[in-house]
Every structure is written in C-alpha cells, then in structure tokens.
Write a protein that holds these residues in place. Sequence first.
Motif, PDB file in Angstrom:
ATOM      1  N   VAL A  11      26.261   4.559 -16.694  1.00 13.81           N
ATOM      2  CA  VAL A  11      25.154   4.076 -15.873  1.00 13.81           C
ATOM      3  C   VAL A  11      23.893   4.885 -16.148  1.00 13.81           C
ATOM      4  CG1 VAL A  11      24.304   3.879 -13.502  1.00 13.81           C
ATOM      5  CG2 VAL A  11      26.609   3.114 -14.069  1.00 13.81           C
ATOM      6  N   ARG A  12      24.042   6.199 -16.289  1.00 19.74           N
ATOM      7  CA  ARG A  12      22.885   7.051 -16.542  1.00 19.74           C
ATOM      8  C   ARG A  12      22.251   6.765 -17.899  1.00 19.74           C
ATOM      9  NH1 ARG A  12      24.627  13.059 -14.217  1.00 19.74           N
ATOM     10  NH2 ARG A  12      24.910  12.410 -12.046  1.00 19.74           N
ATOM     11  N   VAL A  13      23.055   6.364 -18.874  1.00 20.14           N
ATOM     12  CA  VAL A  13      22.512   6.008 -20.179  1.00 20.14           C
ATOM     13  C   VAL A  13      21.911   4.611 -20.142  1.00 20.14           C
ATOM     14  CG1 VAL A  13      23.099   5.563 -22.596  1.00 20.14           C
ATOM     15  CG2 VAL A  13      24.075   7.548 -21.419  1.00 20.14           C
ATOM     16  N   ALA A  14      22.596   3.686 -19.453  1.00 15.05           N
ATOM     17  CA  ALA A  14      22.145   2.300 -19.438  1.00 15.05           C
ATOM     18  C   ALA A  14      20.868   2.117 -18.629  1.00 15.05           C
ATOM     19  CB  ALA A  14      23.250   1.408 -18.863  1.00 15.05           C
ATOM     20  N   SER A  15      20.647   2.955 -17.605  1.00 19.38           N
ATOM     21  CA  SER A  15      19.483   2.771 -16.740  1.00 19.38           C
ATOM     22  C   SER A  15      18.166   2.916 -17.501  1.00 19.38           C
ATOM     23  CB  SER A  15      19.552   3.763 -15.572  1.00 19.38           C
ATOM     24  OG  SER A  15      18.401   3.692 -14.778  1.00 19.38           O
ATOM     25  N   PRO A  16      17.928   4.021 -18.245  1.00 19.51           N
ATOM     26  CA  PRO A  16      16.674   4.100 -19.003  1.00 19.51           C
ATOM     27  C   PRO A  16      16.582   3.078 -20.117  1.00 19.51           C
ATOM     28  CG  PRO A  16      18.076   5.984 -19.494  1.00 19.51           C
ATOM     29  CD  PRO A  16      18.697   5.278 -18.346  1.00 19.51           C
ATOM     30  N   LEU A  17      17.721   2.735 -20.744  1.00 18.93           N
ATOM     31  CA  LEU A  17      17.689   1.723 -21.802  1.00 18.93           C
ATOM     32  C   LEU A  17      17.285   0.368 -21.237  1.00 18.93           C
ATOM     33  CD1 LEU A  17      20.874   2.627 -23.896  1.00 18.93           C
ATOM     34  CD2 LEU A  17      18.476   3.105 -24.430  1.00 18.93           C
ATOM     35  N   LEU A  20      13.533   0.426 -20.640  1.00 19.85           N
ATOM     36  CA  LEU A  20      12.809   0.241 -21.904  1.00 19.85           C
ATOM     37  C   LEU A  20      12.876  -1.205 -22.369  1.00 19.85           C
ATOM     38  CD1 LEU A  20      13.892   3.457 -23.863  1.00 19.85           C
ATOM     39  CD2 LEU A  20      11.672   2.988 -22.818  1.00 19.85           C
ATOM     40  N   GLY A  21      14.025  -1.848 -22.168  1.00 27.17           N
ATOM     41  CA  GLY A  21      14.156  -3.253 -22.552  1.00 27.17           C
ATOM     42  C   GLY A  21      13.223  -4.152 -21.757  1.00 27.17           C
ATOM     43  N   VAL A  22      13.128  -3.899 -20.444  1.00 27.96           N
ATOM     44  CA  VAL A  22      12.212  -4.688 -19.613  1.00 27.96           C
ATOM     45  C   VAL A  22      10.767  -4.443 -20.029  1.00 27.96           C
ATOM     46  CG1 VAL A  22      11.372  -5.005 -17.256  1.00 27.96           C
ATOM     47  CG2 VAL A  22      13.820  -4.759 -17.678  1.00 27.96           C
ATOM     48  N   GLN A  24       9.663  -3.555 -23.021  1.00 26.62           N
ATOM     49  CA  GLN A  24       9.420  -4.236 -24.294  1.00 26.62           C
ATOM     50  C   GLN A  24       9.245  -5.736 -24.091  1.00 26.62           C
ATOM     51  OE1 GLN A  24       8.916  -3.061 -27.321  1.00 26.62           O
ATOM     52  NE2 GLN A  24       8.867  -5.066 -28.330  1.00 26.62           N
ATOM     53  N   LEU A  25      10.048  -6.306 -23.230  1.00 29.37           N
ATOM     54  CA  LEU A  25       9.969  -7.743 -22.989  1.00 29.37           C
ATOM     55  C   LEU A  25       8.644  -8.133 -22.336  1.00 29.37           C
ATOM     56  CD1 LEU A  25      11.495 -10.476 -23.036  1.00 29.37           C
ATOM     57  CD2 LEU A  25      12.342  -9.921 -20.743  1.00 29.37           C
ATOM     58  N   LEU A  26       8.235  -7.405 -21.310  1.00 27.58           N
ATOM     59  CA  LEU A  26       7.002  -7.744 -20.598  1.00 27.58           C
ATOM     60  C   LEU A  26       5.769  -7.571 -21.476  1.00 27.58           C
ATOM     61  CD1 LEU A  26       7.746  -6.082 -17.127  1.00 27.58           C
ATOM     62  CD2 LEU A  26       7.759  -8.519 -17.660  1.00 27.58           C
ATOM     63  N   THR A  27       5.753  -6.515 -22.278  1.00 28.06           N
ATOM     64  CA  THR A  27       4.568  -6.261 -23.113  1.00 28.06           C
ATOM     65  C   THR A  27       4.520  -7.167 -24.339  1.00 28.06           C
ATOM     66  OG1 THR A  27       5.812  -4.455 -24.173  1.00 28.06           O
ATOM     67  CG2 THR A  27       4.307  -3.876 -22.390  1.00 28.06           C
ATOM     68  N   SER A  28       5.662  -7.485 -24.919  1.00 29.56           N
ATOM     69  CA  SER A  28       5.670  -8.362 -26.093  1.00 29.56           C
ATOM     70  C   SER A  28       5.309  -9.791 -25.734  1.00 29.56           C
ATOM     71  CB  SER A  28       7.037  -8.319 -26.780  1.00 29.56           C
ATOM     72  OG  SER A  28       8.052  -8.766 -25.897  1.00 29.56           O
ATOM     73  N   LEU A  29       5.606 -10.195 -24.489  1.00 24.49           N
ATOM     74  CA  LEU A  29       5.261 -11.549 -24.033  1.00 24.49           C
ATOM     75  C   LEU A  29       3.897 -11.606 -23.352  1.00 24.49           C
ATOM     76  CD1 LEU A  29       8.711 -12.689 -22.561  1.00 24.49           C
ATOM     77  CD2 LEU A  29       7.738 -13.235 -24.795  1.00 24.49           C
ATOM     78  N   ASP A  30       3.188 -10.484 -23.261  1.00 26.23           N
ATOM     79  CA  ASP A  30       1.865 -10.417 -22.626  1.00 26.23           C
ATOM     80  C   ASP A  30       1.875 -11.025 -21.220  1.00 26.23           C
ATOM     81  OD1 ASP A  30       0.776  -9.198 -24.840  1.00 26.23           O
ATOM     82  OD2 ASP A  30       0.165 -11.083 -25.770  1.00 26.23           O
ATOM     83  N   VAL A  31       2.847 -10.601 -20.438  1.00 20.09           N
ATOM     84  CA  VAL A  31       2.990 -11.118 -19.080  1.00 20.09           C
ATOM     85  C   VAL A  31       1.788 -10.700 -18.241  1.00 20.09           C
ATOM     86  CG1 VAL A  31       4.390 -11.021 -16.987  1.00 20.09           C
ATOM     87  CG2 VAL A  31       5.496 -11.149 -19.235  1.00 20.09           C
ATOM     88  N   ASN A  32       1.229 -11.624 -17.486  1.00 19.01           N
ATOM     89  CA  ASN A  32       0.077 -11.333 -16.632  1.00 19.01           C
ATOM     90  C   ASN A  32       0.273 -12.030 -15.289  1.00 19.01           C
ATOM     91  OD1 ASN A  32      -2.351 -10.616 -15.563  1.00 19.01           O
ATOM     92  ND2 ASN A  32      -3.621 -11.755 -17.002  1.00 19.01           N
ATOM     93  N   THR A  42       3.620  -1.831 -26.639  1.00 17.82           N
ATOM     94  CA  THR A  42       5.051  -2.094 -26.568  1.00 17.82           C
ATOM     95  C   THR A  42       5.826  -0.807 -26.826  1.00 17.82           C
ATOM     96  OG1 THR A  42       5.229  -2.613 -28.918  1.00 17.82           O
ATOM     97  CG2 THR A  42       4.650  -4.430 -27.440  1.00 17.82           C
ATOM     98  N   VAL A  43       7.116  -0.870 -26.536  1.00 21.97           N
ATOM     99  CA  VAL A  43       7.974   0.295 -26.791  1.00 21.97           C
ATOM    100  C   VAL A  43       7.986   0.625 -28.280  1.00 21.97           C
ATOM    101  CG1 VAL A  43      10.334   1.161 -26.637  1.00 21.97           C
ATOM    102  CG2 VAL A  43       9.402  -0.224 -24.784  1.00 21.97           C
ATOM    103  N   VAL A  44       7.990  -0.391 -29.120  1.00 24.13           N
ATOM    104  CA  VAL A  44       8.001  -0.175 -30.569  1.00 24.13           C
ATOM    105  C   VAL A  44       6.725   0.534 -31.013  1.00 24.13           C
ATOM    106  CG1 VAL A  44       8.043  -1.313 -32.818  1.00 24.13           C
ATOM    107  CG2 VAL A  44       9.501  -2.154 -30.958  1.00 24.13           C
ATOM    108  N   GLU A  45       5.581   0.140 -30.464  1.00 25.99           N
ATOM    109  CA  GLU A  45       4.317   0.790 -30.827  1.00 25.99           C
ATOM    110  C   GLU A  45       4.291   2.251 -30.380  1.00 25.99           C
ATOM    111  OE1 GLU A  45       1.404  -3.163 -30.566  1.00 25.99           O
ATOM    112  OE2 GLU A  45       1.598  -1.793 -28.862  1.00 25.99           O
ATOM    113  N   VAL A  46       4.794   2.522 -29.188  1.00 24.01           N
ATOM    114  CA  VAL A  46       4.832   3.903 -28.700  1.00 24.01           C
ATOM    115  C   VAL A  46       5.784   4.742 -29.547  1.00 24.01           C
ATOM    116  CG1 VAL A  46       5.422   5.370 -26.735  1.00 24.01           C
ATOM    117  CG2 VAL A  46       4.200   3.218 -26.359  1.00 24.01           C
ATOM    118  N   ALA A  47       6.944   4.183 -29.895  1.00 23.03           N
ATOM    119  CA  ALA A  47       7.906   4.916 -30.725  1.00 23.03           C
ATOM    120  C   ALA A  47       7.311   5.210 -32.097  1.00 23.03           C
ATOM    121  CB  ALA A  47       9.196   4.110 -30.860  1.00 23.03           C
ATOM    122  N   SER A  48       6.571   4.245 -32.653  1.00 21.35           N
ATOM    123  CA  SER A  48       5.925   4.474 -33.949  1.00 21.35           C
ATOM    124  C   SER A  48       4.870   5.569 -33.855  1.00 21.35           C
ATOM    125  CB  SER A  48       5.292   3.169 -34.445  1.00 21.35           C
ATOM    126  OG  SER A  48       4.595   3.369 -35.647  1.00 21.35           O
TER     127      SER A  48
END
Length: 293
Positions: A11-17, A20-22, A24-32, A42-48
């Motif tokens: 659970v402790r590992v899955a919670s931050p993952l 991060l998944g949420v 990535q999804l919200l930012t890649s879809l430009d939710v407003n 996005t998470v990918v841009e920050v990781a890069s």
Amino acid sequence: MSATGLGRRLVRVASPLAALGVWQLLTSLDVNLWLRFEQFPTVVEVASALADRIGTEAYWQDLGHSLRRIALGFLLAAVLGVAAGTAVARSRWAADTLGPLVEVVRPIPAIALVPVAILLLPTNEQGIVFITCAAALFPVLVSTRHAVRALDPAWEEAVLTMGGGRARVLFSVVLPGSLPGIFGGLSVGIGVAWICVISAEMISGEYGVGYRTWQDYTVVDYPGVFVGMATIGVLGRLTSTAVEALGRRVTAWLPSPAGRGGDVPSRAPGSPAGEAPVRTAVVVPVPEKEPVP
C-alpha cells in the motif's frame, strides 16, 4: 514477513505511484474543471528535467548549501532548545525570566524574522542559518519543557535519597527520562526548519534548493520548479527519518508497550517456559510539576 506487513508495504508503494498516475493523466489530457491542469508539467517532463539537473554540478552545489544551512541551524536549535526547555521546567527563576519571552516570540513565524536577520547579521548566509534555527527552536523548547515537567518526582527523590546531587539528577534522571518528548520536538523541528530555510533562500539566498526553485519560477521553467519541490520533499523525508531513527536508537533502553488496556503478562528474557510470567507495569501519566527555585 507476515501477510499484514507485506500488505502495508504494498500500500505504501502503491499510494505514491497512484498519485503520480493521476497527475500524469490529468496533465496529459489538459483537464480544466475549476482546477486548471493544462499549464502543469507532466510527470514525464518533470522526470526528464530531474535527470538533466542531476547531471549538473549546480544541482549538487544547491543541495550542499541547503543541507549545510539545515545542519547548522537545526543543531543550534537542538542544543539551545533542550537547554532552555530544561531550565524553564526545572527553575522557577528561568521560568519567570525566559517563559514570558518564549510565549511572546513563539507565535511569530520564523520567516517574518527575515528583516531582523538582514539588519542584525552581516551576511545572508548567517541570516538563513538564524532563521532556520529560530524555526526549529520553539518546537524543541516546548516539547522539552513539557517532557521534563511530566517526569515522575519519585525518580528524582530516589536519586537525592541515595546522596546524588542536582547534576546527577539532571544527567541520570531528567535528560534520559525526557528523551522521548525531546525527540518528538526534534522531529517536528526538522520539518519546520526545512519550510523556513527554503523560504529564506527564496527571499534572500544566493544558492540552495529554494533559491534555484524560485529562479526557475521567474523564468517560467515549471518542470524545474517541480524538480525543486520534489528535491525538497525527498530531503525533508530523509532528514526526518534520520532524526526519528536516532530517537529510536537512543531510547532503545526504554520498555516498549506489550499491549493495550492494562497490565500484560510477559516472560522475562531467558526464563524457562514453565516459569511464571512477569507482570509489566503500566506507566501512569504524572501531572506536570512546577519548577523548583
């Protein structure tokens, strides 16, 4: 490892993952939808951006400056906080002289002391250490004061009865008995110290994680801003974990609770299986006592 322990780790590992998944999804879809995620990286841009920063010398220099400021300010706060908290709890004179000053200054946010640091100290570096120390000082001082006052008077009376002096009482009873409360204040203090050192670096720093994060914001480098935020979070987590681990180590001699809700029978270490169990005493909280003159 038990099934419960394994489940908690998962659970402790899955919670931050999942977070991060949420993200990535919200930012890649430009939710407003009231909350605007179209400008978030996005998470990918920050990781890069993080991967690029880690390979630069400036990133590690900023980490070194921030860690040095935290170490100096926090160590000063720990020494001064424990000393002042013990004095206020043990001495009526110290309580009358320092107590009112502490209660007046304590509500002032440490970051509000930036003008004082600029006017009082000759360099920005010393000013940031001063603010960091001020931030961590009061949690340590107040926790130490309450921990010392809550000690059972019977312990001190036992040492005095056996001929021990005030120094023996202080180092054999007061400080060891107060360690759990002291480390509780240290754990809170290290977190508050990180908040204020980053804020001070943003306002008057020349180097450091906070300074670099603010510079990224001014040039609209939002992935860089999130790299700074992630770095601050990791550093805060590591230092807080280190303080808590040290606290557990130096208080390992204290009896650990064997259960809840009353005396719990336990067998003494090394006793035969058929031997009667030893009753574990329940620690009853003792009201805080007034400081002595």
